[in-house]
Design a protein around this motif. Structure first.
Motif, PDB file in Angstrom:
ATOM      1  N   LEU A  59       0.720  -1.246  -0.278  1.00 33.08           N
ATOM      2  CA  LEU A  59       0.084   0.017  -0.025  1.00 33.08           C
ATOM      3  C   LEU A  59       0.979   1.114   0.008  1.00 33.08           C
ATOM      4  N   LEU A  60       1.916   1.153   0.543  1.00 34.59           N
ATOM      5  CA  LEU A  60       2.836   2.351   0.660  1.00 34.59           C
ATOM      6  C   LEU A  60       3.401   2.639  -0.550  1.00 34.59           C
ATOM      7  N   ALA A  61       3.894   1.420  -1.330  1.00 34.57           N
ATOM      8  CA  ALA A  61       4.494   1.855  -2.745  1.00 34.57           C
ATOM      9  C   ALA A  61       3.218   2.103  -3.658  1.00 34.57           C
ATOM     10  N   SER A  62       2.132   1.689  -3.456  1.00 35.24           N
ATOM     11  CA  SER A  62       1.029   2.109  -4.272  1.00 35.24           C
ATOM     12  C   SER A  62       0.665   3.573  -4.104  1.00 35.24           C
ATOM     13  N   ALA A  63       0.857   4.154  -2.937  1.00 23.36           N
ATOM     14  CA  ALA A  63       0.577   5.615  -2.661  1.00 23.36           C
ATOM     15  C   ALA A  63       1.724   6.324  -3.624  1.00 23.36           C
ATOM     16  N   ALA A  64       2.819   5.835  -3.698  1.00 22.02           N
ATOM     17  CA  ALA A  64       3.779   6.564  -4.571  1.00 22.02           C
ATOM     18  C   ALA A  64       3.287   6.503  -6.084  1.00 22.02           C
ATOM     19  N   ILE A  65       2.883   5.446  -6.359  1.00 23.24           N
ATOM     20  CA  ILE A  65       2.413   5.364  -8.058  1.00 23.24           C
ATOM     21  C   ILE A  65       1.231   6.321  -8.128  1.00 23.24           C
ATOM     22  N   THR A  66       0.478   6.525  -6.989  1.00 22.30           N
ATOM     23  CA  THR A  66      -0.810   7.549  -7.008  1.00 22.30           C
ATOM     24  C   THR A  66      -0.508   8.777  -7.248  1.00 22.30           C
ATOM     25  N   VAL A  67       0.493   9.294  -6.569  1.00 21.64           N
ATOM     26  CA  VAL A  67       1.011  10.458  -6.721  1.00 21.64           C
ATOM     27  C   VAL A  67       1.631  10.865  -7.874  1.00 21.64           C
ATOM     28  N   ALA A  68       2.489   9.831  -8.552  1.00 18.95           N
ATOM     29  CA  ALA A  68       3.112   9.968  -9.889  1.00 18.95           C
ATOM     30  C   ALA A  68       2.129  10.138 -11.026  1.00 18.95           C
ATOM     31  N   SER A  69       0.829   9.372 -10.770  1.00 18.31           N
ATOM     32  CA  SER A  69      -0.249   9.146 -11.631  1.00 18.31           C
ATOM     33  C   SER A  69      -0.787  10.830 -11.764  1.00 18.31           C
ATOM     34  N   GLU A  70      -1.079  11.412 -10.686  1.00 18.32           N
ATOM     35  CA  GLU A  70      -1.415  12.571 -10.386  1.00 18.32           C
ATOM     36  C   GLU A  70      -0.724  13.946 -10.893  1.00 18.32           C
ATOM     37  N   GLU A  71       0.577  13.790 -10.491  1.00 19.10           N
ATOM     38  CA  GLU A  71       1.563  14.899 -10.782  1.00 19.10           C
ATOM     39  C   GLU A  71       2.277  14.930 -12.028  1.00 19.10           C
ATOM     40  N   PHE A  72       2.357  13.581 -12.760  1.00 23.43           N
ATOM     41  CA  PHE A  72       2.987  13.615 -14.248  1.00 23.43           C
ATOM     42  C   PHE A  72       2.355  13.474 -15.252  1.00 23.43           C
ATOM     43  N   THR A  73       0.870  13.588 -15.261  1.00 21.31           N
ATOM     44  CA  THR A  73       0.042  13.638 -16.245  1.00 21.31           C
ATOM     45  C   THR A  73      -0.800  14.728 -16.456  1.00 21.31           C
ATOM     46  N   TYR A  74      -1.690  15.283 -15.879  1.00 24.36           N
ATOM     47  CA  TYR A  74      -2.400  16.635 -16.536  1.00 24.36           C
ATOM     48  C   TYR A  74      -1.520  17.892 -16.038  1.00 24.36           C
ATOM     49  N   PRO A  75      -0.982  17.955 -15.055  1.00 25.30           N
ATOM     50  CA  PRO A  75      -0.116  19.097 -14.761  1.00 25.30           C
ATOM     51  C   PRO A  75       1.086  19.200 -15.835  1.00 25.30           C
TER      52      PRO A  75
END
Length: 278
Positions: free
Chosen positions: A86-102
């Protein structure tokens, strides 16, 4: 009189050159500071992602689901097993947010990257600054997540804190490649939504996140083998509770994630040079 004017001109020129040297040297950090200020506009999302989501997931899966999972996994409780994932998945979630639409925002919708490149900042510094800012946000989220894992008593190893590093490597590995892909898009006609549905979701489900990868059919295990999430999860489990695996495999995890970071980062820098130097 003309001598005074010449002196003033030379002084202004010297000051202008001096003012341009600092951004040339520290430009990536200026971009990162800009991104931090932008992130302030969605502080609520950052807080929820850093505290709310971990709390819900840890309780629902580690405590709720664990009551019906009556067998230990890897010799530990289900809560201890699933927490690093779950900790590793949290990092993937942040990456999905910050490296796409921004990224699309910076290149296309509100082309701040174009404005930045018109200054002494170099396109490569813009990419570096974005990566720095996301790495900082990711680290903050992971530290908060790890603190909750400690509260739940799900990190028995004395070096469990190194799972934060494993999560960061996984998030940046996926995020750097995702940033490179997003940078190639001239228009978003649903590609990023497809990434979420057909890459991020399957990666989460088939990367040994909730159950060992070996429990899946062999024709599905390849998803985990190429997934940054599986490699970061396995690495986090080694640190979190002493998950037993061959040392060569641990080296492979680190090397694979590092390679993805380098490849994705270099790809993003190359695209920035092409798009912003037109």
């Amino acid at each position: 009189m003309s001598g005074d004017v010449s002196t003033d001109v030379r002084g202004d020129t010297a000051r202008a050159i001096a003012a341009g040297r600092r951004p040339r040297r520290w430009g990536a950090w200026y971009v990162a500071l800009h991104r931090f200020r932008v992130m302030r506009s969605y502080t609520g999302t950052v807080v929820v992602a850093g505290i709310g989501n971990p709390l819900i997931y840890l309780y629902a899966l580690g405590v709720g689901l664990a009551t019906i999972v009556d067998t230990d996994l890897d010799g530990v409780s289900y809560l201890v097993f699933v927490a690093p994932a779950l900790l590793a998945s949290a990092a993937i979630t942040v990456a999905s947010e910050e490296f796409t639409y921004p990224i699309m925002l910076g290149y296309k919708w509100n082309p701040t990257f174009t404005g930045m490149s018109a200054s002494p900042l170099r396109p490569t510094q813009i990419v570096d600054g974005v990566v720095i800012s996301v790495a900082v946000r990711m680290t903050v989220n992971l530290v908060l997540f790890f603190a909750l894992i400690l509260v739940f008593g799900a990190a028995p190893s004395p070096i469990a804190f190194l799972s934060i590093v494993a999560g960061l490597l996984g998030g940046l590995a996926f995020g750097a490649v995702l940033m490179g892909y997003t940078s190639t898009l001239e228009e978003d006609t649903g590609q990023l939504a497809m990434v979420m549905r057909f890459i991020v979701l399957p990666m989460t489900l088939f990367s040994g996140t909730f159950f060992p990868l070996s429990t899946f059919p062999i024709w599905l295990q390849w998803i985990g083998w190429i997934s940054p999430l599986w490699h970061s999860t396995e690495l986090a489990r080694v640190f979190s509770y002493g998950y037993s695996e061959p040392i060569w495999l641990t080296v492979v995890h680190v090397a694979y994630l590092a390679a993805l970071i380098v490849i994705g980062w270099a790809w993003s820098r190359r695209i920035a040079l092409r798009r912003l130097n037109r």
